[in-house]
Design an enzyme around this catalytic site. Structure first.
Site, short mmCIF file in Angstrom:
data_model
loop_
_atom_site.label_atom_id
_atom_site.label_comp_id
_atom_site.label_asym_id
_atom_site.label_seq_id
_atom_site.Cartn_x
_atom_site.Cartn_y
_atom_site.Cartn_z
N LYS A 1 133.32 65.49 -46.66
CA LYS A 1 132.56 64.28 -45.86
C LYS A 1 131.24 64.67 -45.17
CE LYS A 1 136.59 61.62 -44.26
NZ LYS A 1 137.63 61.10 -43.17
N ASN B 1 139.20 55.92 -47.09
CA ASN B 1 138.10 55.80 -46.05
C ASN B 1 137.04 54.64 -46.07
OD1 ASN B 1 138.04 59.30 -46.40
ND2 ASN B 1 139.45 58.10 -45.04
N CYS C 1 144.84 56.33 -37.07
CA CYS C 1 144.57 55.19 -37.93
C CYS C 1 145.31 54.92 -39.15
CB CYS C 1 143.07 55.16 -38.26
SG CYS C 1 141.91 54.75 -36.80
N GLY D 1 135.25 57.03 -39.21
CA GLY D 1 135.06 55.72 -38.82
C GLY D 1 133.85 55.58 -37.58
N ASP E 1 139.62 61.69 -34.16
CA ASP E 1 140.71 60.65 -34.31
C ASP E 1 141.85 61.53 -33.76
OD1 ASP E 1 141.22 62.46 -36.32
OD2 ASP E 1 141.38 60.80 -37.81
#
Length: 378
Positions: free
Chosen positions: A194, A178, A300, A149, A238
């Site tokens: 990713k 995502n 998240c 993010g 994160d």
């Protein structure tokens, strides 16, 4: 004829066709635009010269000189300045290069990197960037930890800005959940690593940027190699173990760390530069000596996040990176910026350095990397 400023003489005006005819008869045509403006084309046979250097470059005061810019405004000022310095035969080309091109007069494209000047033309106009600053960005090296993010918008804008090398470390794969916020990725790349997805998107945006895709989780075993040679580190992780690890590594290696975090409808960011400024700048541990208990800071996936919020914080992180690389503006070093998306409100908190910090206190030797997973769950 343009109005004179103060006591400046007014310069005679000629049309592009007249200037071209006189140029062919021996008159000198001088383009006073900036380098990035000339890159898209200039009047054939014109000499490129900054306005401030005109009098020193063309020493013969009797020489016939025609001055051209983009629209005719700067050339009128430059010609008037030459008249004031004693040059008797100086003319400004009415309408500048735009009219020269529109009238079908011959143009040439200067040798050089046309893609550079066209792609970054808006940067090159900025007094805090210019050609020198843009070249500095092209030689810069940035580590982004996380292609999620926060890393997505940050990486997009750093690539667009022309940062020369982006080293992106992430061991995760693209999941459909995502896509609500991780804008580097798309439906067609669900299931791909990713970092590979990120490299494809960034290379398509700006092929001048080199992307190093590191398909690994950042750990104590590889963090030194990842940070080595980088100019700035951007924290898009994160989880708390990665944040403390990156902080400690940046203090050890003397690298500025651009921190960001999001939670539901709120985000925060700061610049931690204690590695280069021991005792005068804080590190992440000065703000958070110990992590909160896991139940107080869910990620998240557990707590949810407004999709646009990482975009806001990630873009602000990218802004801080660019300021650090360019050496311009006032960074968030020593300040925590908090954003409440529901209230559309920013709040700033000063972060003093902790003189007893376990990692960055002045004169303290680096204690070594900890067992961060245990430290963050103890």
């Amino acid at each position: 004829m343009p109005p004179a400023r103060d006591n400046q003489p007014m310069s005679p005006i000629v049309t592009p066709q007249q200037a071209h005819d006189r140029q062919r008869a021996g008159a000198l045509l001088v383009d006073v635009r900036e380098e990035h403006e000339r890159a898209s084309g200039m009047a054939a046979g014109a000499v490129a010269c900054a306005a401030a250097d005109l009098a020193e470059t063309f020493g013969d005061p009797g020489r016939e000189i025609h001055v051209i810019c983009e629209s005719g405004l700067r050339s009128a000022r430059a010609a008037a300045a030459l008249l004031e310095r004693g040059y008797a035969r100086v003319f400004s080309v009415d309408g500048g290069t735009r009219r020269w091109r529109a009238d079908g007069l011959p143009m040439v494209v200067p040798e050089g990197d046309a893609d550079f000047f066209e792609r970054y033309s808006r940067h090159l106009r900025l007094p805090g960037v210019g050609v020198e600053g843009q070249r500095r960005l092209e030689s810069a090296r940035v580590l982004l930890v996380g292609a999620g993010g926060l890393g997505s918008p940050a990486a997009f804008y750093l690539a667009a800005a022309g940062v020369g090398l982006l080293r992106i470390a992430d061991d995760d794969v693209v999941d459909r959940s995502n896509l609500q916020r991780q804008i580097l990725h798309g439906e067609a790349r669900v299931g791909q690593p990713k970092v590979r997805s990120a490299a494809a998107a960034l290379s398509a945006l700006n092929p001048r940027v080199r992307v190093e895709a590191v398909e690994e989780r950042v750990t104590s075993a590889n963090v030194d190699a990842l940070v080595d040679g980088m100019d700035v580190v951007l924290d898009g992780a994160d989880n708390f173990p990665a944040r403390y690890l990156l902080n400690d590594a940046c203090v050890k290696h003397g690298k500025p760390l651009v921190y960001g975090a999001v939670h539901r409808f709120e985000g925060q960011l700061a610049v931690f530069d204690a590695g280069r400024h021991r005792g005068s700048q804080p590190c992440y541990r000065c703000l958070f000596p110990e992590p909160p208990p896991p139940e107080a800071a869910p990620n998240c996936a557990e707590a949810g996040v407004l999709g646009v919020l990482p975009g806001v914080i990630g873009l602000l992180q990218a802004t801080e990176v660019l300021k650090l690389l360019l050496g311009t503006g006032e960074t968030l070093a020593g300040r925590l910026l908090q954003f409440d998306a529901l209230a559309a409100r920013f709040r700033e908190t000063r972060i003093p350095p902790d003189p007893d910090c376990a990692v960055c206190a002045a004169g303290r030797e680096f204690p070594g990397y900890a067992d961060y997973a245990r430290f963050c769950t103890a």
